[in-house]
Motif scaffolding. Structure first.
Motif, mmCIF file in Angstrom:
data_model
loop_
_atom_site.group_PDB
_atom_site.id
_atom_site.type_symbol
_atom_site.label_atom_id
_atom_site.label_comp_id
_atom_site.label_asym_id
_atom_site.label_seq_id
_atom_site.Cartn_x
_atom_site.Cartn_y
_atom_site.Cartn_z
ATOM 1 N N GLN A 71 36.264 10.452 16.437
ATOM 2 C CA GLN A 71 36.702 11.430 16.148
ATOM 3 C C GLN A 71 37.339 12.332 15.711
ATOM 4 N N ASN A 87 19.906 2.521 17.902
ATOM 5 C CA ASN A 87 21.471 1.818 17.711
ATOM 6 C C ASN A 87 21.106 -0.239 17.750
ATOM 7 N N SER A 140 28.575 3.909 19.891
ATOM 8 C CA SER A 140 28.675 5.454 19.526
ATOM 9 C C SER A 140 29.195 4.969 18.294
ATOM 10 N N LEU A 141 28.850 4.559 17.899
ATOM 11 C CA LEU A 141 28.968 4.482 16.177
ATOM 12 C C LEU A 141 27.670 3.778 15.631
ATOM 13 N N TRP A 148 28.799 12.356 20.326
ATOM 14 C CA TRP A 148 27.950 11.636 20.324
ATOM 15 C C TRP A 148 29.034 10.258 19.582
ATOM 16 N N ILE A 149 30.491 10.022 19.116
ATOM 17 C CA ILE A 149 31.070 8.966 18.874
ATOM 18 C C ILE A 149 31.972 8.988 19.812
ATOM 19 N N LYS A 150 32.584 7.988 19.374
ATOM 20 C CA LYS A 150 34.033 7.477 20.734
ATOM 21 C C LYS A 150 35.513 7.650 19.696
ATOM 22 N N GLN A 182 24.635 7.123 15.243
ATOM 23 C CA GLN A 182 25.105 9.323 14.851
ATOM 24 C C GLN A 182 25.573 9.153 12.766
#
Length: 444
Positions: A230, A306, A12-13, A224-226, A17
């Motif tokens: 955010q 990733n 998630s990062l 697209w990120i946790k 991302q």
């Protein structure tokens, strides 16, 4: 909120991302200043009426060269209440007798004046040209300058209404690319507009896609990120806009022709269209509109970038359908913009934010666009009190800050995937309160 489980499996990062965020932030740096372009391209320089004895090289009433430019200006242009040359009127005939009057006396009869029938002369010490000098938007035509700004903001309002729904229907990526292309074309054409009417029409069209780009920029990053990052991503988006405005100010300092400045801020957007082929669609949106196969493809691509290849291999269409079962069932129900106000818990959030997906942001954007379009009207209140508009501008942000206290905390919380998630959120919250009340009563 099950999508977060899938996102955790693919990263998630990570590299994906960072690359996507870098591109979108670059877009925002170039796009954001377009809302402020007319602070420079529509600047109103000092001006006065064109007069033959000063500005016509073929006519000279000063062949002897005895009179200075100041003297010629004095006999040609009346003075305003501040004893400065009038900007919108001139003497019908040169008033030579004014040169011989003592400063403490005035003529018995007021000389006849007329509007600037032959046009204006503009001070070019700051700007060589602006849309004001291009189409003489001064004096009785000065209100047309505000019309151009109003139409751009009105376009942003229309864009929030139109593109908010289209984004949820056709996807964040497609609408983002279309809006970027539209903005590049309309703003480039606006710099070359032959008439003021065409310029205003093009600025209106530019406004419709301007807010769409900013809205979809946020969605293509945040989805697209946790949750933990955010808030940081949102802050970076705002910083990108501020950097763009700084760049605009620097360019305006060096580029003093309005059409050159406009082109300098518009042409780079065409180059941004090239990397959009690698821009990824929101897998969350693809799954929610019943396109799990495409959503799975995007998730596997993210896992590969990733460096989480094992996770990408484990992900299957069955896993996606199982994890997102409730959300997929909810997506079968057709929803509309009115659903934002049907659910009490969601209606409260929307109303407070106007005073979590693209259609909702479009509604909030509508409120912001209405406020932006109406804000110039507050300046009319200066006729009653010079400080009144500024008091209003200062008080409203404080009221908005107090309203935010009524909103729920979102720090490190997963985003709701559907209206049902928000509804369930409210139900859980009410049950927790009822349980807490029951415990207190029991203890008593």
């Amino acid at each position: 909120m099950a999508f977060q489980d899938l996102l955790n499996q693919v990263g998630s990062l990570g590299r994906f991302q960072i690359l996507q965020m870098t591109f979108i932030l670059t877009c925002n740096i170039i796009v954001s200043p377009h809302s402020l372009l007319e602070n420079f391209t529509a600047a109103i320089p000092d001006h006065r009426c064109w007069v033959p004895i000063l500005d016509n090289d073929t006519v000279s009433d000063n062949d002897s060269g005895i009179l200075s430019q100041e003297d010629l200006l004095r006999v040609s242009i009346p003075l305003d209440s501040n004893l400065r040359p009038e900007k919108c009127r001139r003497f019908i005939q040169p008033q030579w007798h004014l040169l011989h009057l003592n400063s403490t006396f005035s003529s018995v009869t007021e000389p006849d004046t007329e509007p600037c029938v032959d046009g204006w002369v503009y001070d070019q010490s700051t700007f060589l040209s602006t849309i004001v000098t291009e189409w003489d938007l001064v004096c009785e035509f000065q209100s047309l300058d505000s019309v151009a700004k109003f139409l751009f903001l009105t376009g942003a309002l229309v864009g929030n209404i139109l593109y908010g729904c289209l984004t949820d229907r056709f996807g964040r990526r497609l609408i983002f690319i279309c809006a970027l292309l539209q903005l590049a074309i309309t703003e480039t054409c606006a710099a070359l507009a032959p008439t003021f009417l065409i310029y205003c029409s093009l600025r209106f069209l530019a406004g419709t896609c301007f807010s769409t780009i900013l809205t979809n920029s946020g969605l293509l990053i945040i989805e697209w990120i946790k949750p933990k990052f955010q808030a940081l991503a949102t802050a970076l988006l705002l910083c990108a806009g501020a950097i763009g405005q700084i760049i605009l100010a620097g360019l305006a300092f060096t580029i003093r022709n309005w059409y050159h400045l406009h082109l300098a801020m518009s042409i780079p957007m065409f180059f941004l269209l090239v990397p959009t082929r690698w821009l990824s669609e929101s897998a969350r949106w693809l799954i929610m509109v019943n396109k799990p196969q495409k959503g799975l493809k995007e998730l596997r691509k993210v896992a590969h970038l990733n460096g989480m290849k094992n996770s990408g291999d484990v992900l299957t269409i069955e896993v996606v359908r199982t994890v997102m079962k409730e959300e997929l069932e909810a997506s079968q129900t057709k929803s509309s913009i009115w659903d934002l106000f049907r659910i009490p818990h969601l209606c409260k959030r929307i109303c407070l934010l106007s005073l979590v997906r693209a259609t909702a942001l479009g509604v909030i954007g509508i409120a912001g666009s209405i406020g932006a379009a109406l804000s110039p009207l507050f300046m009319i209140l200066k006729t009653y009190s010079p400080s009144l508009p500024w008091i209003i501008y200062g008080v409203l942000p404080f009221l908005g800050a107090l309203v935010v206290l009524l909103l729920p905390e979102t720090k490190n919380q997963p985003l709701p995937d559907s209206i049902q998630d928000v509804e369930n959120e409210g139900r859980v919250s009410r049950q927790a309160k009822q349980k807490d009340t029951f415990i207190k009563v029991t203890q008593f």
